[in-house]
Structures are given as C-alpha cells and as structure tokens.
Design a protein around this motif. Sequence first.
Motif, PDB file in Angstrom:
ATOM      1  N   ALA A  84      -6.654 -97.424 -46.217  1.00 21.38           N
ATOM      2  CA  ALA A  84      -6.943 -96.335 -45.265  1.00 21.38           C
ATOM      3  C   ALA A  84      -5.765 -95.367 -45.106  1.00 21.38           C
ATOM      4  N   MET A  85      -5.128 -95.030 -46.230  1.00 24.50           N
ATOM      5  CA  MET A  85      -4.000 -94.104 -46.206  1.00 24.50           C
ATOM      6  C   MET A  85      -4.391 -92.777 -46.845  1.00 24.50           C
ATOM      7  N   GLY A  86      -3.864 -91.685 -46.278  1.00 23.93           N
ATOM      8  CA  GLY A  86      -4.104 -90.367 -46.828  1.00 23.93           C
ATOM      9  C   GLY A  86      -2.804 -89.601 -46.979  1.00 23.93           C
ATOM     10  N   MET A  87      -2.866 -88.484 -47.701  1.00 30.75           N
ATOM     11  CA  MET A  87      -1.688 -87.649 -47.868  1.00 30.75           C
ATOM     12  C   MET A  87      -2.133 -86.195 -47.926  1.00 30.75           C
ATOM     13  N   SER A  88      -1.345 -85.321 -47.317  1.00 32.56           N
ATOM     14  CA  SER A  88      -1.670 -83.900 -47.267  1.00 32.56           C
ATOM     15  C   SER A  88      -0.398 -83.078 -47.403  1.00 32.56           C
ATOM     16  N   VAL A  89      -0.510 -81.974 -48.124  1.00 29.41           N
ATOM     17  CA  VAL A  89       0.577 -80.993 -48.163  1.00 29.41           C
ATOM     18  C   VAL A  89       0.328 -79.982 -47.058  1.00 29.41           C
ATOM     19  N   VAL A  90       1.320 -79.781 -46.198  1.00 27.76           N
ATOM     20  CA  VAL A  90       1.195 -78.831 -45.096  1.00 27.76           C
ATOM     21  C   VAL A  90       2.397 -77.888 -45.106  1.00 27.76           C
ATOM     22  N   GLU A  91       2.267 -76.787 -44.402  1.00 27.65           N
ATOM     23  CA  GLU A  91       3.355 -75.811 -44.333  1.00 27.65           C
ATOM     24  C   GLU A  91       4.247 -76.089 -43.128  1.00 27.65           C
ATOM     25  N   PHE A  92       5.530 -76.095 -43.353  1.00 24.81           N
ATOM     26  CA  PHE A  92       6.491 -76.273 -42.265  1.00 24.81           C
ATOM     27  C   PHE A  92       6.459 -75.044 -41.355  1.00 24.81           C
ATOM     28  N   ALA A  93       6.376 -75.280 -40.024  1.00 23.78           N
ATOM     29  CA  ALA A  93       6.287 -74.155 -39.085  1.00 23.78           C
ATOM     30  C   ALA A  93       7.318 -74.230 -37.964  1.00 23.78           C
ATOM     31  N   GLY A  94       8.124 -75.282 -37.916  1.00 26.27           N
ATOM     32  CA  GLY A  94       9.173 -75.316 -36.902  1.00 26.27           C
ATOM     33  C   GLY A  94       9.433 -76.700 -36.343  1.00 26.27           C
ATOM     34  N   VAL A  95      10.598 -76.817 -35.692  1.00 27.52           N
ATOM     35  CA  VAL A  95      11.017 -78.069 -35.038  1.00 27.52           C
ATOM     36  C   VAL A  95      11.500 -77.734 -33.643  1.00 27.52           C
ATOM     37  N   SER A  96      11.151 -78.571 -32.701  1.00 27.89           N
ATOM     38  CA  SER A  96      11.667 -78.403 -31.341  1.00 27.89           C
ATOM     39  C   SER A  96      12.037 -79.765 -30.759  1.00 27.89           C
ATOM     40  N   TYR A  97      12.946 -79.722 -29.790  1.00 30.31           N
ATOM     41  CA  TYR A  97      13.344 -80.946 -29.085  1.00 30.31           C
ATOM     42  C   TYR A  97      13.492 -80.576 -27.618  1.00 30.31           C
ATOM     43  N   GLN A  98      12.434 -80.843 -26.876  1.00 29.64           N
ATOM     44  CA  GLN A  98      12.401 -80.477 -25.462  1.00 29.64           C
ATOM     45  C   GLN A  98      11.971 -81.668 -24.628  1.00 29.64           C
ATOM     46  N   ASN A  99      12.592 -81.777 -23.459  1.00 28.85           N
ATOM     47  CA  ASN A  99      12.293 -82.904 -22.561  1.00 28.85           C
ATOM     48  C   ASN A  99      12.403 -84.239 -23.294  1.00 28.85           C
ATOM     49  N   LYS A 100      13.405 -84.301 -24.179  1.00 30.39           N
ATOM     50  CA  LYS A 100      13.701 -85.518 -24.927  1.00 30.39           C
ATOM     51  C   LYS A 100      12.565 -85.952 -25.843  1.00 30.39           C
ATOM     52  N   GLN A 101      11.764 -84.975 -26.322  1.00 24.36           N
ATOM     53  CA  GLN A 101      10.692 -85.287 -27.272  1.00 24.36           C
ATOM     54  C   GLN A 101      10.835 -84.414 -28.508  1.00 24.36           C
ATOM     55  N   LEU A 102      10.930 -85.051 -29.666  1.00 29.61           N
ATOM     56  CA  LEU A 102      11.044 -84.368 -30.941  1.00 29.61           C
ATOM     57  C   LEU A 102       9.643 -84.003 -31.439  1.00 29.61           C
ATOM     58  N   ILE A 103       9.451 -82.726 -31.801  1.00 29.62           N
ATOM     59  CA  ILE A 103       8.152 -82.249 -32.270  1.00 29.62           C
ATOM     60  C   ILE A 103       8.342 -81.435 -33.542  1.00 29.62           C
ATOM     61  N   LEU A 104       7.552 -81.756 -34.552  1.00 31.14           N
ATOM     62  CA  LEU A 104       7.503 -81.008 -35.805  1.00 31.14           C
ATOM     63  C   LEU A 104       6.171 -80.266 -35.853  1.00 31.14           C
ATOM     64  N   THR A 105       6.219 -78.942 -36.012  1.00 34.18           N
ATOM     65  CA  THR A 105       5.007 -78.134 -36.070  1.00 34.18           C
ATOM     66  C   THR A 105       4.701 -77.788 -37.522  1.00 34.18           C
ATOM     67  N   VAL A 106       3.434 -77.986 -37.910  1.00 37.33           N
ATOM     68  CA  VAL A 106       3.012 -77.726 -39.285  1.00 37.33           C
ATOM     69  C   VAL A 106       1.727 -76.902 -39.274  1.00 37.33           C
ATOM     70  N   ARG A 107       1.437 -76.278 -40.416  1.00 31.19           N
ATOM     71  CA  ARG A 107       0.298 -75.365 -40.516  1.00 31.19           C
ATOM     72  C   ARG A 107      -0.565 -75.730 -41.729  1.00 31.19           C
ATOM     73  N   GLY A 108      -1.875 -75.440 -41.619  1.00 31.14           N
ATOM     74  CA  GLY A 108      -2.779 -75.699 -42.738  1.00 31.14           C
ATOM     75  C   GLY A 108      -3.221 -77.142 -42.818  1.00 31.14           C
ATOM     76  N   ILE A 109      -3.356 -77.784 -41.672  1.00 30.87           N
ATOM     77  CA  ILE A 109      -3.644 -79.219 -41.638  1.00 30.87           C
ATOM     78  C   ILE A 109      -5.125 -79.505 -41.833  1.00 30.87           C
ATOM     79  N   ASP A 110      -5.410 -80.733 -42.249  1.00 29.74           N
ATOM     80  CA  ASP A 110      -6.781 -81.225 -42.376  1.00 29.74           C
ATOM     81  C   ASP A 110      -6.892 -82.611 -41.734  1.00 29.74           C
ATOM     82  N   LEU A 111      -6.181 -82.800 -40.637  1.00 26.83           N
ATOM     83  CA  LEU A 111      -6.109 -84.108 -39.983  1.00 26.83           C
ATOM     84  C   LEU A 111      -6.789 -84.092 -38.621  1.00 26.83           C
ATOM     85  N   LEU A 112      -7.441 -85.184 -38.326  1.00 25.80           N
ATOM     86  CA  LEU A 112      -8.086 -85.385 -37.036  1.00 25.80           C
ATOM     87  C   LEU A 112      -7.036 -85.500 -35.930  1.00 25.80           C
ATOM     88  N   ASP A 113      -7.355 -84.982 -34.766  1.00 22.69           N
ATOM     89  CA  ASP A 113      -6.459 -85.106 -33.619  1.00 22.69           C
ATOM     90  C   ASP A 113      -6.161 -86.576 -33.345  1.00 22.69           C
TER      91      ASP A 113
END
Length: 233
Positions: free
Chosen positions: A98-127
């Motif tokens: 049950a493993m998948g792989m996707s190429v996505v576009e890098f859109a940014g990194v943030s670190y706020q309120n002690k939470q690391l978040i990577l933003t990507v674009r062009g996804i095909d993944l379920l929430d």
Amino acid sequence: MSITIHPIGTIRTPYKEKFAIPRQPGLAKSAMGEISFSKECNDPNYLRGIEQFSHLWLLFHFHQTADKGHTPLVRPPRLGGNHKLGVFATRSTFRPNAMGMSVVEFAGVSYQNKQLILTVRGIDLLDGTPILDIKPYVPYADSIPNASGGMAQHSPELMAVIFSEQANKQVQKFAPNYPQLHSLILEVLSQDPRPAYHQNSHPDKTYGMTLYDLNIQWQVIEQQNVVLTIQKM
C-alpha cells in the motif's frame, strides 16, 4: 523478515475523498498540499537545502485502501476498466504494501508555532495521507527522455469544462477563502474523473466531488463537463 515504518508527517490537501483525485501528479497544478511533520521529524534541519530543488518525490501510504487487500491483477482506468494487468505493471492503489509515490513541485517551507510545514503543488493525494519519505527530484537521473510508457505513453485527452451561471456566482463567492478554486475545478474535471465504465453511458447522471469543504456537482453534456452548483457542506 518484518519492517516497521513510521510516517514522517501528514499532508493536508483539498481532496477529501478518493473520487475525482487526478490519477497522476502534476495534472492539477492548482492543488496545493501542506505536509505537517511528526514530532520525531519536526526540526527545520530535516529540510535544510531543499529549496535548491524545484520538484520532490513523495513516498506515502494508501491509508484509505490499505485494509482492502490486493490481487495480482487489476483493471487500469486507462484501459477502460475492461482489461487486466499485473498490479506491478500499474499504479493501482491496491498494492501488497500500500505504498505510493508522486512527483510534486516545491512551493515553500515554514516553521511557525513550533510546527514545520512543507508546501507542495500539483498533488494527487487524499487529505490526511501519511507521508513516509521525501526525496529531491534530480532531473539528469529521474527524467529519461526516450522511456517507454506502455499504456500511459501519452497524456489523456482533456475534456472541456464550463460553469453554469449559478456556479460562476458561487465560485466568486468562495474565492476569498479559496482563491485557486476555479482553476482547481477546471484542472480536475478536465481529466474526466468519471469511472471508466461511465464514460460511454449514464448521460443524465449528476456527479459530485468534494474539494476543501465544498460539494461540486456537474453533468456531462455533449462531451463537456458542466459545473452545476458549488455549495458549502
């Protein structure tokens, strides 16, 4: 031998259900995703230097279908759902691990309120999809110009998408909260997300999909996807 894998994070996406998610990454460039990292990987050092890469590989877990098991043969939508291929010759979600792989576009990194978040674009993944690993896309190695793509050698033909007068008004209403809604609906519906066995039948059927917290309904009329309504759920 057993292997234990722990997700490094979870991705939030506009796709709240499996239906209508593009069958490949990059087909809906307006689809944005935010990866929130787990406690063990919630350190900006894990992503140091990642901005050098325009695209990334995401390895993930098909969490919604993992408990449904797998079979050696599957019916790829690309073949109309009428022909079987070996599961390892397809990108079916029903896989032994049950493993998948996707190429996505890098859109940014943030670190706020002690939470690391990577933003990507062009996804095909379920929430809510668990992310297992992230690797940089390396063009000279990962892009093979003369590669053979079998049944998926060429991208599918796109369908025209039009909005009813009511749907146009509703898009404008929701635009302040979802500025990419119009383009996302266009990109998703142009891929014709209907089941393969519906594509030559069910002419009067109304379809629905969920993007963000919105229910989008449409019909296929004269080979065009006509968006009928967009309503808050």
